[in-house]
Motif scaffolding. Structure first.
Motif, PDB file in Angstrom:
ATOM      1  N   LYS A 194       0.877  -1.159   0.000  1.00  0.00           N
ATOM      2  CA  LYS A 194       0.000   0.000   0.000  1.00  0.00           C
ATOM      3  C   LYS A 194       0.921   1.217   0.000  1.00  0.00           C
ATOM      4  O   LYS A 194       1.707   1.412   0.922  1.00  0.00           O
ATOM      5  N   ILE A 219     -13.320   3.626  -8.794  1.00  0.00           N
ATOM      6  CA  ILE A 219     -12.035   2.939  -8.685  1.00  0.00           C
ATOM      7  C   ILE A 219     -11.125   3.484  -9.771  1.00  0.00           C
ATOM      8  O   ILE A 219     -11.553   3.713 -10.908  1.00  0.00           O
ATOM      9  N   PHE A 258      -4.432   0.224  -7.576  1.00  0.00           N
ATOM     10  CA  PHE A 258      -5.743   0.858  -7.624  1.00  0.00           C
ATOM     11  C   PHE A 258      -5.898   1.819  -6.448  1.00  0.00           C
ATOM     12  O   PHE A 258      -5.308   1.626  -5.383  1.00  0.00           O
ATOM     13  N   THR A 259      -6.719   2.842  -6.654  1.00  0.00           N
ATOM     14  CA  THR A 259      -7.007   3.792  -5.582  1.00  0.00           C
ATOM     15  C   THR A 259      -8.442   4.266  -5.700  1.00  0.00           C
ATOM     16  O   THR A 259      -9.169   3.890  -6.619  1.00  0.00           O
ATOM     17  N   TYR A 304      -4.379   5.437  -0.574  1.00  0.00           N
ATOM     18  CA  TYR A 304      -3.278   4.565  -0.976  1.00  0.00           C
ATOM     19  C   TYR A 304      -3.465   4.086  -2.416  1.00  0.00           C
ATOM     20  O   TYR A 304      -4.589   3.974  -2.920  1.00  0.00           O
ATOM     21  N   VAL A 338      -2.997   0.630  -3.980  1.00  0.00           N
ATOM     22  CA  VAL A 338      -2.894  -0.738  -3.478  1.00  0.00           C
ATOM     23  C   VAL A 338      -2.568  -1.661  -4.641  1.00  0.00           C
ATOM     24  O   VAL A 338      -3.274  -1.652  -5.667  1.00  0.00           O
ATOM     25  N   VAL A 345      -5.711  -7.239  -3.848  1.00  0.00           N
ATOM     26  CA  VAL A 345      -7.154  -7.096  -4.070  1.00  0.00           C
ATOM     27  C   VAL A 345      -7.702  -8.069  -5.109  1.00  0.00           C
ATOM     28  O   VAL A 345      -8.755  -7.847  -5.688  1.00  0.00           O
ATOM     29  N   LEU A 396      -9.170  -0.871  -0.509  1.00  0.00           N
ATOM     30  CA  LEU A 396      -8.387   0.272  -0.966  1.00  0.00           C
ATOM     31  C   LEU A 396      -8.390   1.421   0.031  1.00  0.00           C
ATOM     32  O   LEU A 396      -7.478   2.244   0.018  1.00  0.00           O
TER      33      LEU A 396
END
Length: 272
Positions: free
Chosen positions: A3, A119, A142-143, A175, A177, A182, A262
């Protein structure tokens, strides 16, 4: 498994990695620089900062933000439109972005300020005309974004950009991630918007019409995607514009946009 964030410190912004109750300095001023350098491991003696009280900056200062409209079937239906054959795209600019917990100053020019949880794909490697494999490899992680929209300006014309690029209105973070945390590069994660404690949007990224890998492949056909660039994946049903009667944000409102795994953006609407 990581992260990653960009935080504000007394000496400027720093790219960091979450490690328990600390952020480890990655040796760069933001995640765009970190990704462009090949995402190296932090130095053994890297400075650390407490997670408690962290002041999150926008996760990256991108060269471009490409937004996708009409990418959840339920939202497309609530807006009275047909499922698109190709992605509906429009730009944002780095000046629109805020940190995950920053206040949002209500623009005096609007009476129709709306929320949109999204997303976002964050690009980690330069890519152009990507194959599926190259597109997947280009995804750093992804954030969360709240694509705050100025609806009365957005719908002045059939092209939406003027309602989407208001300066300092778009929280993104906290973050980035990495995909392995995920479920991969096509994650199925709960997305939610809560305004003053009331759930307004609730869906799952597994229902996206165009998934992250397809979006990287498609957009990179047109233009080079660079480290730190952001692709905002669209919003699900439940926006204020589509409600009857319409519901819009006002000064004093607290809006929380969250995505499973996330994190969340928590923002208060304040008077300018």
């Amino acid at each position: 498994m990581s992260k990653l964030a960009t935080i504000r410190t007394s000496t400027g912004t720093r790219a960091v990695k979450l490690d328990g109750d600390q952020h480890i300095d990655l040796g760069f001023s933001d995640l765009r620089e970190y990704f462009a350098a090949g995402s190296p491991a932090p130095a053994a003696d890297a400075p650390t900062y407490p997670v408690a009280g962290a002041d999150f900056a926008p996760v990256t200062q991108p060269s471009k933000v490409v937004c996708v409209g009409h990418n959840y079937a339920n939202h497309i239906k609530e807006m009275g439109r047909e499922l698109p054959e190709y992605p509906v795209l429009f730009p944002k600019f780095a000046e629109t972005l805020l940190g995950a917990n920053d206040d949002i100053v209500y623009p005096v020019e609007t009476e129709a300020l709306d929320w949109e949880v999204e997303i976002c794909v964050v690009i980690g490697k330069e890519v152009r005309r990507a194959t599926d494999e190259q597109a997947a490899e280009a995804i750093a992680g992804f954030t969360v974004m709240n694509d705050i929209s100025v609806r009365d300006w957005q719908f002045r014309t059939i092209e939406w950009t003027q309602g989407k690029i208001w300066e300092a209105t778009t929280p993104v973070g906290p973050y980035v991630v990495t995909p392995d945390e995920v479920g991969g590069v096509k994650p199925a994660l709960e997305v939610k918007t809560v305004v003053n404690g009331e759930v307004m949007q609730n869906d799952n990224t597994g229902t996206l019409v165009f998934d992250p890998v397809f979006l990287v492949k498609y957009i990179s056909t047109m233009i080079t995607l660079k480290p730190g660039d952001i692709i905002a994946g669209g919003t699900p049903a439940g926006v204020g514009q589509a409600r009857d009667p319409k519901v819009f944000l006002k000064v004093g409102d607290k809006v929380v946009t969250s995505i499973e795994g996330l994190g969340e953006c928590v923002n208060t609407i304040v008077e300018g």
